[in-house]
Scaffold this active site. Structure first.
Site, PDB file in Angstrom:
ATOM      1  N   GLY A  35      81.379  93.324  42.550  1.00  0.00           N
ATOM      2  CA  GLY A  35      80.631  94.141  41.592  1.00  0.00           C
ATOM      3  C   GLY A  35      79.244  93.597  41.287  1.00  0.00           C
ATOM      4  O   GLY A  35      78.265  94.345  41.241  1.00  0.00           O
TER       5      GLY A  35
ATOM      6  N   ARG B 121      82.869  96.005  28.980  1.00  0.00           N
ATOM      7  CA  ARG B 121      84.160  96.231  28.323  1.00  0.00           C
ATOM      8  C   ARG B 121      84.305  95.319  27.112  1.00  0.00           C
ATOM      9  O   ARG B 121      84.108  94.109  27.227  1.00  0.00           O
ATOM     10  CB  ARG B 121      85.319  95.953  29.296  1.00  0.00           C
TER      11      ARG B 121
ATOM     12  N   LYS C   9      95.720 102.184  45.857  1.00  0.00           N
ATOM     13  CA  LYS C   9      94.458 102.808  46.293  1.00  0.00           C
ATOM     14  C   LYS C   9      94.704 104.237  46.769  1.00  0.00           C
ATOM     15  O   LYS C   9      93.882 105.130  46.545  1.00  0.00           O
ATOM     16  CB  LYS C   9      93.788 101.950  47.377  1.00  0.00           C
TER      17      LYS C   9
ATOM     18  N   HIS D 293      98.604  90.429  54.564  1.00  0.00           N
ATOM     19  CA  HIS D 293      97.283  90.917  54.988  1.00  0.00           C
ATOM     20  C   HIS D 293      96.834  90.225  56.276  1.00  0.00           C
ATOM     21  O   HIS D 293      96.348  90.874  57.200  1.00  0.00           O
ATOM     22  CB  HIS D 293      96.248  90.697  53.879  1.00  0.00           C
TER      23      HIS D 293
END
Ligand code: NDP
Ligand code: GNU
Length: 312
Positions: free
Chosen positions: A16, A35, A138, A270
């Site tokens: 981000g 937030r 997702k 993964h």
């Protein structure tokens, strides 16, 4: 048409913060969600202030206050969410359903980029537990976006170099091995490595691009499609020395999962899909996708020999 206004959600996170920077650099009016829940996290707060000094606008809103989210998204044209994914059993990604609700009610958002930025979850229906949880989440978020008819772009960023290249894909460390490198199988399965700053650059490039409307942007730059052996060779050239190599079988990797902590089990799954199955490269990009370096050839993406220099 002027440049779109952007809201970054999860702006103080690992990806981000890079998206905020790229958005400001590209000249977008950039808003970052602040937030109240960050509370005493002074590092996050100071990072938000540093964004403000660089020209971003902070918007106070909470995921537990629907109206605050509606008001936040009403300020912008594009929402990019870089909320955290795996690691904990906390189902963070499903918090995005609240963001989708707010965008639906606000009705003004021209594009949403939900938190994806990894393997393509639509191709991971068979993924192993517990790592599959983030793919399933997702996909649930995608379903909500598409049901609400919100225009979207999904970014499939493949392997962040910091997690997968700097360590030559060794698990449990972020530094390159000095003596022995564990090679997954024959080490010849192709993966894709992307500098996180380049992920952010391509992400910002795509938000106003009609070519990626309601599509997946795959970041698969040709020079960075590498097997683990090819990646290792680049590091050995920098080191001017060869490393010892030991091969780990698919069976031994999967067997090692038992009894380990949750985050490691997620990681093993993964790594299995990437290095044995080849899930990042065993398909061609179809009609519903575009490749980032093809769309944006002006981006001089970081090659992995360059990236690895920092570890010398
Ligand atoms: P981080 O763990 O750095 O977290 C990002 C942000 O998530 C935080 O800064 C925080 O935002 C927000 N967040 C966390 N919990 C909550 C919550 N309960 N409610 C609201 N916001 C919350 O994320 P990453 O940057 O590591 O991950 C971003 C995306 O990238 C994920 O989808 C992940 O799966 C993917 N990824 C892909 C990798 C790859 O190799 N391809 C590697 C790593 C991640 P705030 O700023 O408001 O505090
Ligand atoms: C990477 C990790 C690294 C875990 C993705 C354990 C989502 C994706 C490539 O699960 O948060 O050693 O696609 O021992 O779609 C994990 C996450 C990293 C992998 C990071 C991730 C990649 C998430 C480890 C380890 C280096």
């Amino acid at each position: 048409m002027g440049k779109s206004k952007v809201l970054v959600v999860g702006g103080t996170g690992y990806l981000g913060r890079r998206i905020v920077k790229a958005s400001l650099e590209e000249g977008h009016e950039t808003y970052v969600l602040q937030r109240p829940e960050i509370g005493l996290d002074i590092d996050k707060l100071q990072m938000l202030f540093s964004f403000k000094r660089q020209g971003a606008r902070l918007v106070l809103a909470s995921f537990s206050d629907h109206q605050s989210l509606v008001d936040a998204v009403k300020k912008v044209d594009v929402v990019i969410c870089a909320m955290s994914g795996v690691h904990f059993r906390s189902h963070n990604l499903l918090m995005q359903l609240k963001l989708v609700e707010a965008i639906k009610d606000a009705g003004n958002v021209k594009r949403l980029l939900p938190s994806e930025f990894g393997m393509d979850p639509s191709r991971m229906g068979h993924a192993l537990e517990p790592g599959r949880v983030s793919f399933d989440e997702k996909m649930r978020v995608r379903q909500a976006i598409e049901e609400a008819n919100i225009p979207f772009t999904y970014v499939s960023a493949n392997c962040f170099a910091g997690y997968f290249a700097g360590n030559l894909s060794q698990m449990g460390t972020l530094l390159p091995p000095t003596d022995n490198v564990t090679i997954y199988g024959d080490g010849n399965v192709k993966a894709v490595f992307v500098d996180e700053d380049d992920v952010a650059t391509y992400t910002i490039k795509t938000i106003d691009d009609p070519r990626t409307l309601n599509k997946t942007l795959y970041i698969r730059p040709p020079d960075n499609i590498l097997s683990q052996r090819e990646l290792t060779h680049k590091w050995e050239k920098l080191l001017e020395r060869e490393l010892d190599k030991s091969s780990l079988s698919e069976h031994d990797l999967l067997a090692s999962m038992e009894g380990l902590d949750y985050a490691t089990q997620v990681g093993i799954g993964h790594f299995y899909h990437i290095y044995y199955e080849g899930c990042l490269t065993n398909f061609e990009i179809g009609e519903d996708g575009e490749e980032a370096s093809e769309l944006y050839p002006e981006v001089n993406y970081t090659r992995m020999d360059e990236y690895l220099r920092i570890y010398l």
